[in-house]
Design a protein around this motif. Structure first.
Motif, PDB file in Angstrom:
ATOM      1  N   ARG A 139      -1.431   5.376  -2.440  1.00  0.00           N
ATOM      2  CA  ARG A 139      -0.891   4.277  -3.216  1.00  0.00           C
ATOM      3  C   ARG A 139      -1.540   4.062  -4.450  1.00  0.00           C
ATOM      4  NH1 ARG A 139       0.451   3.224   2.113  1.00  0.00           N
ATOM      5  NH2 ARG A 139      -1.451   4.190   2.188  1.00  0.00           N
ATOM      6  N   THR A 140      -3.013   3.741  -4.429  1.00  0.00           N
ATOM      7  CA  THR A 140      -3.591   3.085  -5.710  1.00  0.00           C
ATOM      8  C   THR A 140      -3.513   4.341  -6.939  1.00  0.00           C
ATOM      9  OG1 THR A 140      -5.010   2.003  -3.958  1.00  0.00           O
ATOM     10  CG2 THR A 140      -5.829   2.154  -6.406  1.00  0.00           C
ATOM     11  N   ARG A 141      -3.896   5.400  -6.447  1.00  0.00           N
ATOM     12  CA  ARG A 141      -4.015   6.344  -7.523  1.00  0.00           C
ATOM     13  C   ARG A 141      -2.686   6.638  -8.275  1.00  0.00           C
ATOM     14  NH1 ARG A 141      -3.118  11.727  -6.942  1.00  0.00           N
ATOM     15  NH2 ARG A 141      -3.431  12.037  -4.857  1.00  0.00           N
ATOM     16  N   MET A 197     -11.838   4.060 -11.611  1.00  0.00           N
ATOM     17  CA  MET A 197     -12.348   4.639 -10.821  1.00  0.00           C
ATOM     18  C   MET A 197     -12.629   4.102  -9.229  1.00  0.00           C
ATOM     19  SD  MET A 197     -16.458   4.893 -11.065  1.00  0.00           S
ATOM     20  CE  MET A 197     -17.492   6.011 -10.410  1.00  0.00           C
ATOM     21  N   ARG A 198     -12.377   5.216  -8.193  1.00  0.00           N
ATOM     22  CA  ARG A 198     -12.489   4.570  -6.827  1.00  0.00           C
ATOM     23  C   ARG A 198     -13.764   5.299  -6.284  1.00  0.00           C
ATOM     24  NH1 ARG A 198      -8.329   4.355  -1.996  1.00  0.00           N
ATOM     25  NH2 ARG A 198      -7.989   2.231  -3.210  1.00  0.00           N
ATOM     26  N   HIS A 199     -14.743   4.782  -5.913  1.00  0.00           N
ATOM     27  CA  HIS A 199     -15.995   5.468  -5.378  1.00  0.00           C
ATOM     28  C   HIS A 199     -16.495   4.699  -4.020  1.00  0.00           C
ATOM     29  CE1 HIS A 199     -19.971   7.198  -5.469  1.00  0.00           C
ATOM     30  NE2 HIS A 199     -19.403   7.996  -6.335  1.00  0.00           N
ATOM     31  N   GLU A 247     -15.394  -4.644  -3.658  1.00  0.00           N
ATOM     32  CA  GLU A 247     -14.203  -5.231  -4.232  1.00  0.00           C
ATOM     33  C   GLU A 247     -13.117  -4.259  -4.524  1.00  0.00           C
ATOM     34  OE1 GLU A 247     -13.139  -8.576  -6.430  1.00  0.00           O
ATOM     35  OE2 GLU A 247     -15.198  -9.469  -6.435  1.00  0.00           O
ATOM     36  N   HIS A 248     -12.120  -4.798  -4.635  1.00  0.00           N
ATOM     37  CA  HIS A 248     -10.599  -3.912  -4.842  1.00  0.00           C
ATOM     38  C   HIS A 248      -9.850  -4.828  -5.760  1.00  0.00           C
ATOM     39  CE1 HIS A 248      -7.398  -1.104  -4.796  1.00  0.00           C
ATOM     40  NE2 HIS A 248      -7.287  -0.955  -3.654  1.00  0.00           N
ATOM     41  N   PRO A 249     -10.314  -5.152  -6.970  1.00  0.00           N
ATOM     42  CA  PRO A 249      -9.853  -6.105  -7.749  1.00  0.00           C
ATOM     43  C   PRO A 249      -8.088  -6.111  -8.006  1.00  0.00           C
ATOM     44  CG  PRO A 249     -10.780  -4.978  -9.041  1.00  0.00           C
ATOM     45  CD  PRO A 249     -11.532  -4.538  -7.704  1.00  0.00           C
ATOM     46  N   SER A 297     -14.237  -4.294   4.522  1.00  0.00           N
ATOM     47  CA  SER A 297     -13.059  -4.520   3.727  1.00  0.00           C
ATOM     48  C   SER A 297     -13.212  -5.028   2.356  1.00  0.00           C
ATOM     49  CB  SER A 297     -11.933  -5.250   4.443  1.00  0.00           C
ATOM     50  OG  SER A 297     -11.030  -5.300   3.590  1.00  0.00           O
ATOM     51  N   ARG A 298     -13.035  -4.220   1.302  1.00  0.00           N
ATOM     52  CA  ARG A 298     -13.297  -4.562   0.001  1.00  0.00           C
ATOM     53  C   ARG A 298     -11.701  -5.439  -0.454  1.00  0.00           C
ATOM     54  NH1 ARG A 298     -13.381   1.815  -1.439  1.00  0.00           N
ATOM     55  NH2 ARG A 298     -11.445   2.454  -0.922  1.00  0.00           N
ATOM     56  N   VAL A 299     -10.751  -5.122   0.191  1.00  0.00           N
ATOM     57  CA  VAL A 299      -9.572  -5.722   0.023  1.00  0.00           C
ATOM     58  C   VAL A 299      -9.774  -7.252   0.485  1.00  0.00           C
ATOM     59  CG1 VAL A 299      -7.263  -6.193   0.823  1.00  0.00           C
ATOM     60  CG2 VAL A 299      -8.155  -3.801   0.305  1.00  0.00           C
ATOM     61  N   LEU A 315      -5.456  -5.712   8.247  1.00  0.00           N
ATOM     62  CA  LEU A 315      -6.414  -4.666   7.666  1.00  0.00           C
ATOM     63  C   LEU A 315      -6.531  -3.418   8.547  1.00  0.00           C
ATOM     64  CD1 LEU A 315      -9.415  -6.910   6.444  1.00  0.00           C
ATOM     65  CD2 LEU A 315      -7.658  -5.932   5.156  1.00  0.00           C
ATOM     66  N   ARG A 316      -6.673  -2.466   8.092  1.00  0.00           N
ATOM     67  CA  ARG A 316      -7.091  -1.320   8.937  1.00  0.00           C
ATOM     68  C   ARG A 316      -8.281  -1.234   9.482  1.00  0.00           C
ATOM     69  NH1 ARG A 316      -8.889   3.974   7.268  1.00  0.00           N
ATOM     70  NH2 ARG A 316      -9.371   3.110   5.077  1.00  0.00           N
ATOM     71  N   VAL A 317      -8.647  -0.563  10.417  1.00  0.00           N
ATOM     72  CA  VAL A 317     -10.191  -0.308  11.056  1.00  0.00           C
ATOM     73  C   VAL A 317     -10.592   0.784  10.174  1.00  0.00           C
ATOM     74  CG1 VAL A 317     -11.921   0.126  12.725  1.00  0.00           C
ATOM     75  CG2 VAL A 317      -9.738  -1.266  13.129  1.00  0.00           C
ATOM     76  N   HIS A 352      -0.328  -6.051   4.398  1.00  0.00           N
ATOM     77  CA  HIS A 352      -0.984  -5.042   4.531  1.00  0.00           C
ATOM     78  C   HIS A 352      -1.195  -4.238   3.774  1.00  0.00           C
ATOM     79  CE1 HIS A 352      -3.130  -1.821   6.781  1.00  0.00           C
ATOM     80  NE2 HIS A 352      -2.829  -2.153   7.974  1.00  0.00           N
ATOM     81  N   PRO A 353      -2.603  -3.789   3.126  1.00  0.00           N
ATOM     82  CA  PRO A 353      -2.694  -3.101   1.811  1.00  0.00           C
ATOM     83  C   PRO A 353      -2.500  -1.535   1.957  1.00  0.00           C
ATOM     84  CG  PRO A 353      -4.887  -3.543   3.005  1.00  0.00           C
ATOM     85  CD  PRO A 353      -3.823  -4.155   3.760  1.00  0.00           C
ATOM     86  N   GLY A 354      -2.095  -1.197   3.327  1.00  0.00           N
ATOM     87  CA  GLY A 354      -1.895   0.004   3.683  1.00  0.00           C
ATOM     88  C   GLY A 354      -3.133   1.201   3.392  1.00  0.00           C
ATOM     89  N   PRO A 355      -3.198   2.071   4.011  1.00  0.00           N
ATOM     90  CA  PRO A 355      -2.243   2.818   5.021  1.00  0.00           C
ATOM     91  C   PRO A 355      -2.291   2.035   6.089  1.00  0.00           C
ATOM     92  CG  PRO A 355      -4.207   4.216   4.791  1.00  0.00           C
ATOM     93  CD  PRO A 355      -4.479   3.159   3.935  1.00  0.00           C
TER      94      PRO A 355
END
Ligand code: NCD
Length: 302
Positions: free
Chosen positions: A55-57, A104-106, A132-134, A165-167, A221-223, A260-263
């Motif tokens: 999703r994000t990319r 960037m995702r890291h 974080e995941h702003p 979870s950064r979300v 949230l996903r585990v 839910h942010p997914g996946p």
């Protein structure tokens, strides 16, 4: 340090409101696709993803293209390289390519902050470790506004793997700037006490029914197994205690929305009945990701 978007914590409420107002202007009319603009023509954005992402990319790519920018995605896992080495390599490589912005995702918390201190290029954080995941919190906020009218004074339950979870963190920072009250819920091993202290108005509970009672928004949230070494709780057991099912929905406000942010993992943290129901805003979140990322890219490159 060039102005980018590194986190929600350091943003002022007015800045969040400005980004959300601009995102609204980028939302397509019902039944239409996203409009094309020329605002970022001639600009080059590098999408640098060291961690898995769909999703994000993709939505950063679409957002950049809708604004007329050139975007190229570099993906790869940094798992076999130590944090220091990979970031220094990254820095040198990127400096030489001279893009106008880097998304960037890291897997290391703070990696985009590190880059932004060393490169005169705006950096947009697309998720850093457990920090974080702003843009996720911004698109969640836009979705809440669409479905509930306002962000003001909401009661929100965030349920699942809070520890990794950064979300959750970005949403807590954002919601608390609007007077929101957040209930965090999950298995005790994934619900660190410190999370209750990162912003005002946070409650913690391991009881899912207590968490959901009278809330306006439920965020599942996903585990995140990739961030932990402990033996995972089996899917059936997890679902029994922390999976969102139709009977839970009746405990919340009548107009509650489920996010839910997914996946998503059906049958682990959420049932298909709920994920596919009228209450679910999961696909609205995905769609809003593009509008929000258009507003963010425009802002950092303006
Ligand atoms: C989230 C992430 O990567 O932090 N996903 C996303 O960006 N949509 C949540 C997750 O991976 O569970």
């Amino acid at each position: 340090m060039a102005a980018g978007l590194l986190d929600i914590e350091s943003l002022r409420r007015e800045e969040i409101e400005t980004i959300l107002a601009r995102s609204k202007e980028f939302q397509p009319e019902p039944g239409h696709t996203f409009k094309r603009f020329d605002t970022l023509r001639g600009r080059t954005i590098v999408n640098l993803f060291f961690e898995a992402s769909t999703r994000t990319r993709t939505s950063f790519e679409i957002a950049a293209k809708r604004l007329g920018a050139d975007i190229l995605s570099i993906t790869g896992s940094s798992s076999s390289v130590s944090k220091g080495e990979s970031l220094v390599d990254t820095l040198n490589t990127l400096g030489a390519m001279r893009p106008d912005a880097i998304v960037m995702r890291h897997s290391a918390s703070g990696a985009p902050h590190f880059l932004s201190r060393h490169l005169p290029i705006p950096i947009v954080n697309a998720g850093d470790g457990t920090h974080e995941h702003p843009t996720q919190a911004l698109l969640d906020a836009l979705t809440i506004i669409d479905r509930r009218g306002s962000l003001e004074e909401l009661r929100v339950a965030i349920i699942g793997d809070i520890a990794h979870s950064r979300v959750a963190r970005s949403n807590i920072f954002l919601l608390s700037k609007f007077g929101g009250r957040v209930v965090l819920c999950g298995p005790a091993s994934l619900l660190p006490r410190e999370m209750g202290r990162i912003a005002p108005g946070i409650e913690l509970t391991c009881d899912m029914e207590e968490a959901i009672r009278d809330v306006d928004v439920i965020m599942m949230l996903r585990v995140q197994f990739e961030r932990q070494e402990e033996a995972p709780i089996g899917a059936n057991e997890y679902f029994r205690f922390f999976g969102l099912r139709p009977e839970h929905i009746a405990l919340a406000r009548p107009d509650v929305i489920v996010m839910h942010p997914g996946p998503i993992n059906r049958g682990r943290e959420i049932s298909s009945e709920v994920a596919d129901s009228q209450r679910s805003a999961i696909l609205n979140q995905v769609e809003n990701g593009i509008a929000v990322r258009m507003a963010v890219l425009e802002r950092v490159l303006a």
